[in-house]
Design a protein around this motif. Structure first.
Motif, PDB file in Angstrom:
ATOM      1  N   VAL A 106       4.490  -3.783  -7.195  1.00 51.33           N
ATOM      2  CA  VAL A 106       5.117  -5.093  -7.056  1.00 51.33           C
ATOM      3  C   VAL A 106       4.847  -5.977  -8.272  1.00 51.33           C
ATOM      4  O   VAL A 106       5.739  -6.631  -8.795  1.00 51.33           O
TER       5      VAL A 106
ATOM      6  N   LYS B 135      -1.334   4.856   2.677  1.00 46.85           N
ATOM      7  CA  LYS B 135      -0.283   4.674   3.681  1.00 46.85           C
ATOM      8  C   LYS B 135      -0.610   5.453   4.951  1.00 46.85           C
ATOM      9  O   LYS B 135      -0.432   4.950   6.063  1.00 46.85           O
TER      10      LYS B 135
ATOM     11  N   THR C  85      -0.512  -1.063   4.180  1.00 44.86           N
ATOM     12  CA  THR C  85       0.879  -1.317   3.821  1.00 44.86           C
ATOM     13  C   THR C  85       1.015  -1.978   2.457  1.00 44.86           C
ATOM     14  O   THR C  85       1.940  -1.683   1.710  1.00 44.86           O
ATOM     15  N   ASP C  86       0.100  -2.877   2.140  1.00 44.79           N
ATOM     16  CA  ASP C  86       0.113  -3.580   0.853  1.00 44.79           C
ATOM     17  C   ASP C  86      -1.293  -3.515   0.290  1.00 44.79           C
ATOM     18  O   ASP C  86      -2.255  -3.863   0.978  1.00 44.79           O
ATOM     19  N   SER C  87      -1.390  -3.081  -0.970  1.00 42.84           N
ATOM     20  CA  SER C  87      -2.714  -2.807  -1.506  1.00 42.84           C
ATOM     21  C   SER C  87      -2.873  -3.330  -2.922  1.00 42.84           C
ATOM     22  O   SER C  87      -1.895  -3.541  -3.640  1.00 42.84           O
TER      23      SER C  87
ATOM     24  N   ASN D 284      -2.169 -11.317   0.971  1.00 41.51           N
ATOM     25  CA  ASN D 284      -1.161 -10.432   1.563  1.00 41.51           C
ATOM     26  C   ASN D 284      -1.386  -8.961   1.241  1.00 41.51           C
ATOM     27  O   ASN D 284      -0.435  -8.213   1.043  1.00 41.51           O
ATOM     28  N   ILE D 285      -2.642  -8.570   1.165  1.00 44.73           N
ATOM     29  CA  ILE D 285      -2.972  -7.148   1.018  1.00 44.73           C
ATOM     30  C   ILE D 285      -3.862  -6.761   2.184  1.00 44.73           C
ATOM     31  O   ILE D 285      -4.545  -7.603   2.755  1.00 44.73           O
TER      32      ILE D 285
ATOM     33  N   SER E  50       3.159  -1.899  -2.776  1.00 47.24           N
ATOM     34  CA  SER E  50       3.606  -1.755  -1.395  1.00 47.24           C
ATOM     35  C   SER E  50       3.644  -0.271  -1.087  1.00 47.24           C
ATOM     36  O   SER E  50       4.409   0.470  -1.710  1.00 47.24           O
ATOM     37  N   THR E  51       2.818   0.165  -0.156  1.00 44.15           N
ATOM     38  CA  THR E  51       2.844   1.582   0.206  1.00 44.15           C
ATOM     39  C   THR E  51       4.033   1.874   1.122  1.00 44.15           C
ATOM     40  O   THR E  51       4.441   3.018   1.255  1.00 44.15           O
ATOM     41  N   LYS E  52       4.583   0.832   1.761  1.00 42.44           N
ATOM     42  CA  LYS E  52       5.731   1.022   2.650  1.00 42.44           C
ATOM     43  C   LYS E  52       6.918   1.612   1.896  1.00 42.44           C
ATOM     44  O   LYS E  52       7.579   2.509   2.384  1.00 42.44           O
ATOM     45  N   ASN E  53       7.194   1.072   0.705  1.00 43.83           N
ATOM     46  CA  ASN E  53       8.317   1.597  -0.075  1.00 43.83           C
ATOM     47  C   ASN E  53       7.873   2.215  -1.398  1.00 43.83           C
ATOM     48  O   ASN E  53       8.692   2.432  -2.279  1.00 43.83           O
TER      49      ASN E  53
END
Length: 124
Positions: A100, A74, A79-81, A115-116, A93-96
């Protein structure tokens, strides 16, 4: 005598002020506690179900290591990994700070992940 505009309310008394709120120990959240809560790894209901049905077991140390790597990613703008462990592939999701979904590693070899914007490889 000055003419008073009937459409303007004039205050003759000061507005009441709120008394200072007393904080109890249980309502006070320190910055450290708030930060820890924000970086606490969460597992979505969907991911939890996938882990269970695919018989994927991740111990507390591994979860801790994954969480630390997510925080590092992050900071680097991810953001998405995709997190790849010795037995699973996790989309996070590193944002939250949330897992997932999860796949067994052998399932992941034939999948395309979209989407990563980052990948985290965990050492065995």
């Amino acid at each position: 005598m000055a003419k008073v505009n009937p459409h303007v309310h004039q205050l003759h008394q000061p507005l009441p002020t709120k008394s200072p709120t007393k904080h109890t120990k249980t309502n006070d959240i320190s910055f450290r506690d708030a930060l820890q809560e924000a970086t606490q790894l969460k597992v979505s209901k969907h991911a939890s179900e996938r882990l269970k049905e695919r018989n994927i077991s991740i111990d507390d140390k591994q979860w801790s290591d994954i969480s630390a790597k997510m925080t590092e990613a992050k900071r680097k703008g991810v953001t998405d990994s995709l997190v790849i462990t010795d037995q699973a592939a996790l989309v996070v999701s590193t944002k939250n700070h949330t897992v997932v979904t999860a796949l067994a590693k052998d399932e992941a070899s034939s999948k395309v992940f979209t989407n990563i914007n980052g990948t985290i490889l965990m050492d065995s």
